[in-house]
Design a protein around this motif. Structure first.
Motif, short mmCIF file in Angstrom:
data_model
loop_
_atom_site.label_atom_id
_atom_site.label_comp_id
_atom_site.label_asym_id
_atom_site.label_seq_id
_atom_site.Cartn_x
_atom_site.Cartn_y
_atom_site.Cartn_z
N PHE A 197 0.91 -1.06 -0.01
CA PHE A 197 0.09 -0.03 0.16
C PHE A 197 0.97 1.10 0.16
O PHE A 197 1.04 2.04 0.94
N ASP A 202 0.89 -0.97 -5.30
CA ASP A 202 -0.49 -0.27 -5.00
C ASP A 202 -1.41 -0.83 -6.21
O ASP A 202 -0.98 -1.17 -7.26
N SER A 218 -2.47 -6.06 -5.95
CA SER A 218 -3.26 -6.09 -5.05
C SER A 218 -2.38 -6.63 -3.75
O SER A 218 -1.39 -7.19 -3.86
N PHE A 219 -2.90 -6.25 -2.58
CA PHE A 219 -1.94 -6.87 -1.37
C PHE A 219 -1.94 -8.38 -1.52
O PHE A 219 -1.19 -8.94 -0.82
N PRO A 265 -2.50 0.14 5.17
CA PRO A 265 -3.86 0.10 4.38
C PRO A 265 -4.82 1.14 4.63
O PRO A 265 -4.69 1.73 5.66
N TYR A 310 -9.90 5.22 -2.03
CA TYR A 310 -8.77 5.58 -2.53
C TYR A 310 -8.49 5.15 -4.21
O TYR A 310 -7.87 5.52 -4.77
N PHE A 313 -12.09 0.08 -0.03
CA PHE A 313 -11.29 -1.04 0.91
C PHE A 313 -12.45 -1.54 2.07
O PHE A 313 -12.59 -0.57 3.22
#
Length: 199
Positions: A8, A32, A139-140, A157, A171, A176
């Protein structure tokens, strides 16, 4: 630790602080989900002088701001896209990054006096810090496949909303939500059990 990961990346404050103190190993991965942010980091790393020239032509004027904000970033080349993002971030209200459901940047003009849009020395220093760093849109959840025991992962995050009026998770187009928070928690537990250092 062996390798540094920041999924992130946002403003990258910890990365730049550690890099500036020479506390990072050679291998670093910044990621990110926001394609505009990732593009901006890649341009700062790879084409900073061209970016500086473009940013030098931007003005701190409300009409100009809305003209730039209305541009479709996908119609611009990578350096123009990066200049647009950095300009909007410097001149928008409170330096927020927020997108609507259509993925369009929608923060109003900030009305700052004596604003310095172009900070050449900061951009050049950031470019030097980013040399050799892997920067990618991801993505995470991709961490599960790219970290090894002994790696260090820094997670910053989007925060869980404290209330309906204090909620800010926009964001990026998808937001999220609570489910993403649960997925992140499960991932942290899995990675920790594999010997990955996590903050």
């Amino acid at each position: 630790f062996r390798r540094y990961h920041e999924p992130f990346v946002g403003g990258g404050a910890l990365f730049f602080a550690l890099r500036g103190r020479q506390l990072l190993p050679q291998g670093a991965r910044l990621a990110d989900i926001n394609p505009e942010l990732v593009n901006a980091y890649q341009v700062v790393r790879d084409r900073v002088e061209t970016l500086i020239v473009l940013l030098g032509a931007f003005r701190n004027e409300e009409d100009f701001y809305y003209e730039i904000r209305a541009q479709d970033p996908l119609s611009l080349d990578p350096v123009q896209r990066a200049a647009r993002l950095l300009y909007l971030n410097r001149t928008c209200f409170n330096g927020l990054f927020r997108e609507n459901r259509d993925g369009r940047f929608n923060v109003p003009f900030g009305r700052y006096r004596n604003l310095q849009i172009l900070r050449e020395n900061d951009l050049r220093a950031s470019s030097r810090a980013l040399r050799g760093v892997c920067i990618e849109q991801a993505s995470f959840t991709d961490l599960n496949d790219c970290v090894d025991p002994g790696d260090f992962v820094y997670l910053d995050p989007p925060y869980a909303p404290l209330s309906r009026t204090a909620s800010f998770t926009s964001y990026s187009r998808g937001g999220f939500d609570d489910e993403a928070q649960r997925q992140l928690g499960a991932l942290v537990r899995r990675l920790g059990s594999r010997g990955v250092h996590i903050l």
